[in-house]
Scaffold this active site. Sequence first.
Site, PDB file in Angstrom:
ATOM      1  N   ASP A 108       0.838  -1.204   0.000  1.00 49.33           N
ATOM      2  CA  ASP A 108       0.000   0.000   0.000  1.00 49.33           C
ATOM      3  C   ASP A 108       0.866   1.245   0.000  1.00 49.33           C
ATOM      4  O   ASP A 108       1.682   1.451   0.897  1.00 49.33           O
ATOM      5  CB  ASP A 108      -0.882   0.006   1.251  1.00 49.33           C
ATOM      6  N   ASP A 135     -10.040  -5.958  -0.878  1.00 42.75           N
ATOM      7  CA  ASP A 135      -9.083  -5.337   0.050  1.00 42.75           C
ATOM      8  C   ASP A 135      -9.829  -4.597   1.152  1.00 42.75           C
ATOM      9  O   ASP A 135     -10.577  -3.664   0.878  1.00 42.75           O
ATOM     10  CB  ASP A 135      -8.190  -4.361  -0.738  1.00 42.75           C
TER      11      ASP A 135
HETATM   12  C1  DX5 Z   1      -5.737  -0.712   2.550  1.00 39.18           C
HETATM   13  C2  DX5 Z   1      -5.005  -1.902   3.129  1.00 39.18           C
HETATM   14  C3  DX5 Z   1      -5.773  -2.443   4.306  1.00 39.18           C
HETATM   15  C4  DX5 Z   1      -5.146  -3.510   5.116  1.00 39.18           C
HETATM   16  C5  DX5 Z   1      -5.805  -4.809   5.004  1.00 39.18           C
HETATM   17  O1  DX5 Z   1      -5.553  -0.577   1.207  1.00 39.18           O
HETATM   18  O2  DX5 Z   1      -4.654  -2.858   2.176  1.00 39.18           O
HETATM   19  O3  DX5 Z   1      -7.022  -2.786   3.887  1.00 39.18           O
HETATM   20  O4  DX5 Z   1      -3.800  -3.612   5.006  1.00 39.18           O
HETATM   21  O5  DX5 Z   1      -5.843  -5.442   6.218  1.00 39.18           O
HETATM   22  P1  DX5 Z   1      -7.059  -5.415   7.284  1.00 39.18           P
HETATM   23  O6  DX5 Z   1      -8.205  -4.624   6.727  1.00 39.18           O
HETATM   24  O7  DX5 Z   1      -7.348  -6.851   7.497  1.00 39.18           O
HETATM   25  O8  DX5 Z   1      -6.471  -4.768   8.497  1.00 39.18           O
HETATM   26 ZN    ZN Z   2      -4.472  -2.035  -0.304  1.00 39.42          ZN
END
Ligand code: DX5
Ligand code: ZN
Length: 226
Positions: free
Chosen positions: A35, A177
């Site tokens: 990210d 995601d």
């Molecule tokens: C945003 C990120 C998050 C995160 C995914 O683009 O990609 O959505 O790291 O992990 P969660 O939502 O499970 O904490």
């Molecule tokens: Zn992401």
Amino acid sequence: MKKYISTSLMCLDLMEAKNGIIALEQVGMDYFHMDVMDNHFVPNFSLSSDFIKVTRKCTQVPLDIHLMIENPENSLHLFDGANEGDILSIHYESTKHVQKVLSEIRKMGYKAGIALNPATPLNVLEEVIEDLDMVLIMTVNPGFAGQKLIPSTLGKIQKCKDFLVKVGAENILIEVDGNVSFENAVKMNKMGADIFVAGTSSVFSKEGTLEENTKKMRKILEGSLC
Ligand code: DX5
Ligand code: ZN
């Protein structure tokens, strides 16, 4: 169709990044989800283009780069060095020149992905279908790990799958995601998602070890755990 786990490296313990990356490779992750945020498109910073470069030096796992930045056309050069199979996604909402940026991404050697915020309708895909290898459906508003799923986005996964089948573009993968927990992954899998971003809600959760959590996610994606 094969299903893939793309583990979110923003959820790593950055003090232990190298060992963490090696451990994730050892448990058999299919992709590393990276990210990138600019504190404009979303109110946060996260991984940088330099972090992506050092990640490439310590793993063979394909990268799945998710740009959450305004006007990505101005910064694409920072993400050069694609290996075969790497994916680079931009947000539909982040540029006036979506088609142009997607075609640039392919020229750089990446598979091209388009990410859609929860409020963005699927019909924006119609005119760029030829330029796409993947659709990234955000199931939370982007910017932070650890958020709760927005329920309406589940139906959007199914609608996206139906649309891709209707236009003969089943080869375009669907990635999900945001809050891809074990429970949500069961539903997302049935609705046609292909790539599952695994973060704090699953592989990094306290429920089990990294190995146990990854095995559990793999079973869910195989359909042997509901
Ligand atoms: C945003 C990120 C998050 C995160 C995914 O683009 O990609 O959505 O790291 O992990 P969660 O939502 O499970 O904490
Ligand atoms: Zn992401």
